[in-house]
Design a protein around this motif. Structure first.
Motif, PDB file in Angstrom:
ATOM      1  N   MET A   5       4.685  -7.786   6.470  1.00 42.34           N
ATOM      2  CA  MET A   5       3.943  -6.789   7.238  1.00 42.34           C
ATOM      3  C   MET A   5       4.871  -5.663   7.668  1.00 42.34           C
ATOM      4  O   MET A   5       6.060  -5.882   7.926  1.00 42.34           O
ATOM      5  CB  MET A   5       3.311  -7.433   8.484  1.00 42.34           C
ATOM      6  CG  MET A   5       2.279  -8.487   8.168  1.00 42.34           C
ATOM      7  SD  MET A   5       1.498  -9.099   9.674  1.00 42.34           S
ATOM      8  CE  MET A   5       0.857 -10.660   9.076  1.00 42.34           C
ATOM      9  N   LEU A   6       4.303  -4.475   7.766  1.00 40.65           N
ATOM     10  CA  LEU A   6       5.067  -3.282   8.126  1.00 40.65           C
ATOM     11  C   LEU A   6       4.489  -2.627   9.373  1.00 40.65           C
ATOM     12  O   LEU A   6       3.262  -2.577   9.550  1.00 40.65           O
ATOM     13  CB  LEU A   6       5.045  -2.263   6.981  1.00 40.65           C
ATOM     14  CG  LEU A   6       5.623  -2.691   5.635  1.00 40.65           C
ATOM     15  CD1 LEU A   6       5.371  -1.593   4.603  1.00 40.65           C
ATOM     16  CD2 LEU A   6       7.106  -3.007   5.751  1.00 40.65           C
ATOM     17  N   LEU A   7       5.376  -2.134  10.222  1.00 40.60           N
ATOM     18  CA  LEU A   7       4.994  -1.229  11.297  1.00 40.60           C
ATOM     19  C   LEU A   7       5.017   0.182  10.736  1.00 40.60           C
ATOM     20  O   LEU A   7       5.990   0.571  10.085  1.00 40.60           O
ATOM     21  CB  LEU A   7       5.971  -1.324  12.466  1.00 40.60           C
ATOM     22  CG  LEU A   7       6.135  -2.697  13.125  1.00 40.60           C
ATOM     23  CD1 LEU A   7       7.340  -2.674  14.044  1.00 40.60           C
ATOM     24  CD2 LEU A   7       4.879  -3.067  13.882  1.00 40.60           C
ATOM     25  N   CYS A   8       3.969   0.955  10.962  1.00 39.36           N
ATOM     26  CA  CYS A   8       3.887   2.311  10.402  1.00 39.36           C
ATOM     27  C   CYS A   8       3.599   3.323  11.505  1.00 39.36           C
ATOM     28  O   CYS A   8       2.756   3.083  12.378  1.00 39.36           O
ATOM     29  CB  CYS A   8       2.769   2.397   9.361  1.00 39.36           C
ATOM     30  SG  CYS A   8       2.918   1.224   8.003  1.00 39.36           S
ATOM     31  N   VAL A   9       4.301   4.450  11.447  1.00 36.26           N
ATOM     32  CA  VAL A   9       4.025   5.590  12.325  1.00 36.26           C
ATOM     33  C   VAL A   9       4.075   6.855  11.478  1.00 36.26           C
ATOM     34  O   VAL A   9       4.741   6.899  10.448  1.00 36.26           O
ATOM     35  CB  VAL A   9       5.040   5.686  13.492  1.00 36.26           C
ATOM     36  CG1 VAL A   9       4.863   4.534  14.469  1.00 36.26           C
ATOM     37  CG2 VAL A   9       6.463   5.734  12.973  1.00 36.26           C
ATOM     38  N   LYS A  10       3.365   7.880  11.911  1.00 33.33           N
ATOM     39  CA  LYS A  10       3.335   9.128  11.173  1.00 33.33           C
ATOM     40  C   LYS A  10       4.687   9.830  11.289  1.00 33.33           C
ATOM     41  O   LYS A  10       5.284   9.870  12.371  1.00 33.33           O
ATOM     42  CB  LYS A  10       2.226  10.020  11.713  1.00 33.33           C
ATOM     43  CG  LYS A  10       1.817  11.143  10.773  1.00 33.33           C
ATOM     44  CD  LYS A  10       0.589  11.863  11.303  1.00 33.33           C
ATOM     45  CE  LYS A  10       0.178  12.977  10.338  1.00 33.33           C
ATOM     46  NZ  LYS A  10      -0.987  13.732  10.854  1.00 33.33           N
TER      47      LYS A  10
ATOM     48  N   PHE B 197       0.839  -1.193   0.000  1.00 33.18           N
ATOM     49  CA  PHE B 197       0.000   0.000   0.000  1.00 33.18           C
ATOM     50  C   PHE B 197       0.878   1.249   0.000  1.00 33.18           C
ATOM     51  O   PHE B 197       2.014   1.229   0.457  1.00 33.18           O
ATOM     52  CB  PHE B 197      -0.913   0.012   1.230  1.00 33.18           C
ATOM     53  CG  PHE B 197      -2.021  -0.998   1.170  1.00 33.18           C
ATOM     54  CD1 PHE B 197      -3.266  -0.656   0.677  1.00 33.18           C
ATOM     55  CD2 PHE B 197      -1.807  -2.302   1.592  1.00 33.18           C
ATOM     56  CE1 PHE B 197      -4.291  -1.591   0.620  1.00 33.18           C
ATOM     57  CE2 PHE B 197      -2.820  -3.242   1.538  1.00 33.18           C
ATOM     58  CZ  PHE B 197      -4.066  -2.886   1.050  1.00 33.18           C
ATOM     59  N   ARG B 198       0.330   2.345  -0.496  1.00 34.48           N
ATOM     60  CA  ARG B 198       1.060   3.613  -0.492  1.00 34.48           C
ATOM     61  C   ARG B 198       1.167   4.128   0.936  1.00 34.48           C
ATOM     62  O   ARG B 198       0.166   4.215   1.651  1.00 34.48           O
ATOM     63  CB  ARG B 198       0.348   4.631  -1.380  1.00 34.48           C
ATOM     64  CG  ARG B 198       0.295   4.225  -2.851  1.00 34.48           C
ATOM     65  CD  ARG B 198      -0.358   5.282  -3.700  1.00 34.48           C
ATOM     66  NE  ARG B 198       0.399   6.534  -3.692  1.00 34.48           N
ATOM     67  CZ  ARG B 198       0.056   7.614  -4.382  1.00 34.48           C
ATOM     68  NH1 ARG B 198      -1.023   7.587  -5.146  1.00 34.48           N
ATOM     69  NH2 ARG B 198       0.789   8.697  -4.331  1.00 34.48           N
ATOM     70  N   THR B 199       2.380   4.474   1.339  1.00 32.07           N
ATOM     71  CA  THR B 199       2.608   4.894   2.728  1.00 32.07           C
ATOM     72  C   THR B 199       3.291   6.260   2.800  1.00 32.07           C
ATOM     73  O   THR B 199       4.054   6.523   3.725  1.00 32.07           O
ATOM     74  CB  THR B 199       3.459   3.842   3.471  1.00 32.07           C
ATOM     75  OG1 THR B 199       4.687   3.626   2.742  1.00 32.07           O
ATOM     76  CG2 THR B 199       2.715   2.529   3.618  1.00 32.07           C
ATOM     77  N   GLU B 200       3.031   7.145   1.836  1.00 38.39           N
ATOM     78  CA  GLU B 200       3.586   8.495   1.895  1.00 38.39           C
ATOM     79  C   GLU B 200       3.124   9.184   3.177  1.00 38.39           C
ATOM     80  O   GLU B 200       1.959   9.106   3.556  1.00 38.39           O
ATOM     81  CB  GLU B 200       3.137   9.324   0.687  1.00 38.39           C
ATOM     82  CG  GLU B 200       3.772   8.910  -0.619  1.00 38.39           C
ATOM     83  CD  GLU B 200       3.001   7.810  -1.331  1.00 38.39           C
ATOM     84  OE1 GLU B 200       2.089   7.225  -0.694  1.00 38.39           O
ATOM     85  OE2 GLU B 200       3.294   7.529  -2.492  1.00 38.39           O
ATOM     86  N   GLY B 201       4.054   9.857   3.831  1.00 41.72           N
ATOM     87  CA  GLY B 201       3.740  10.517   5.088  1.00 41.72           C
ATOM     88  C   GLY B 201       3.943   9.640   6.305  1.00 41.72           C
ATOM     89  O   GLY B 201       3.767  10.100   7.437  1.00 41.72           O
ATOM     90  N   LEU B 202       4.302   8.375   6.068  1.00 40.14           N
ATOM     91  CA  LEU B 202       4.517   7.441   7.167  1.00 40.14           C
ATOM     92  C   LEU B 202       5.949   6.928   7.168  1.00 40.14           C
ATOM     93  O   LEU B 202       6.584   6.806   6.122  1.00 40.14           O
ATOM     94  CB  LEU B 202       3.571   6.244   7.071  1.00 40.14           C
ATOM     95  CG  LEU B 202       2.064   6.537   7.107  1.00 40.14           C
ATOM     96  CD1 LEU B 202       1.284   5.253   6.921  1.00 40.14           C
ATOM     97  CD2 LEU B 202       1.663   7.224   8.414  1.00 40.14           C
TER      98      LEU B 202
END
Length: 293
Positions: free
Chosen positions: A270-275, A152-157
């Motif tokens: 799987m990815l861990l994502c934060v802002k 998935f697109r994760t721009e900003g993360l």
């Protein structure tokens, strides 16, 4: 002068209930006082927010715009109150975690349990969402950390590797697919399939691969949960497709056969994502380090 919070909360209730009198009752104030509050909001913004009629109230275009902002503001205020309550109770804070179904079913519960044992003064609030929804909530500031499937697109993360899983087939004992030496997706596509709803990342991947193979994805049943997929297979409605670790636990408890798909694309990361522009938080850093470890 900024609008007051009570008036914004009243406006949201009126918009959702389509009634100013019901909103006034829910807010424990009189209808005249509620009408006055809405009028002051409209005077503050210099535009009409609600159209009144004998049937109730409806949002104007300006009201629709304000409703989105007001809901976001009230959510953040509720989070603020919860955070301050945690500090008042002696806890370091609260972390909101949004995770996809695969992570929630497979690895995440044990990982969070071990973190909670080591950090009893950090409260964890966990929600299950599809990956796309988890990313949206992170970007909106409504969650601290998300776990999504890569792709998935994760721009900003900011993203970090978490875990991997592999898609698998669930079939009744003695099914023709079980006899194959290798479980290949091309062979699976010849059978009626039971899988998750179309909004899941897994279904997006399976649909893409079916197109590549120039075959149709014959979905006989689509359900919301991993357990429901296995139940449908057990009932003889087709063969199921799920991540292997979850399928193994659920499927084998129902006397079903679980076999991993052989193709390389069937392994998902799987990815861990934060802002990226998140405020500094020691609790969040501790959780990230724990999950990455």
């Amino acid at each position: 002068m900024l609008p007051d919070i009570d008036s914004l909360a009243l406006f949201v209730r009126a918009a959702e209930l389509h009634s100013l009198s019901k909103a006034a009752e829910a807010s424990h104030i009189g209808v005249a006082a509620a009408s006055r509050r809405i009028a002051l909001l409209e005077h503050r913004f210099k535009t009409t927010l609600l159209e009144r009629s004998p049937r109730g109230v409806e949002l104007t275009a300006a009201g629709v715009t304000l409703l989105g902002h007001a809901k976001t503001l009230l959510i953040h205020l509720n989070h603020m109150n919860a955070d301050m309550g945690d500090h008042a109770a002696g806890r370091k804070g609260v972390l909101r975690i949004i995770a996809n179904t695969s992570a929630m079913t497979e690895y995440l519960p044990d990982d969070l349990a071990s973190f909670a044992r080591d950090n009893p003064d950090v409260r964890l609030v966990v929600e299950e969402r599809w990956s796309a929804e988890a990313i949206r909530l992170l970007l909106a500031g409504e969650a601290d950390i998300g776990i999504v499937v890569e792709g998935f697109r994760t721009e900003g993360l900011e993203t970090f590797a978490y875990r991997s899983d592999r898609l698998a087939v669930i079939a009744p004992p003695g099914h023709a697919l079980v006899q194959l030496e290798q479980m290949r997706f091309e062979d699976v596509l010849d059978h009626d399939l039971i899988a998750l709803e179309s909004g899941s990342s897994m279904m997006r991947l399976l649909a893409e691969q079916a197109v590549v193979m120039e075959k149709s994805l014959s979905l006989r049943v689509q359900v919301r949960s991993f357990e429901a997929v296995c139940r449908m297979v057990q009932a003889g409605l087709g063969v199921g497709l799920l991540p292997f670790q979850a399928a193994k636990v659920l499927g084998e408890s129902m006397n079903l056969t679980v076999r991993e798909l052989a193709e390389a694309w069937a392994e998902r990361h799987m990815l861990l994502c934060v802002k990226k522009d998140r405020p500094p938080s020691l609790s969040l850093t501790l959780l990230l380090d724990h999950l990455r470890g």
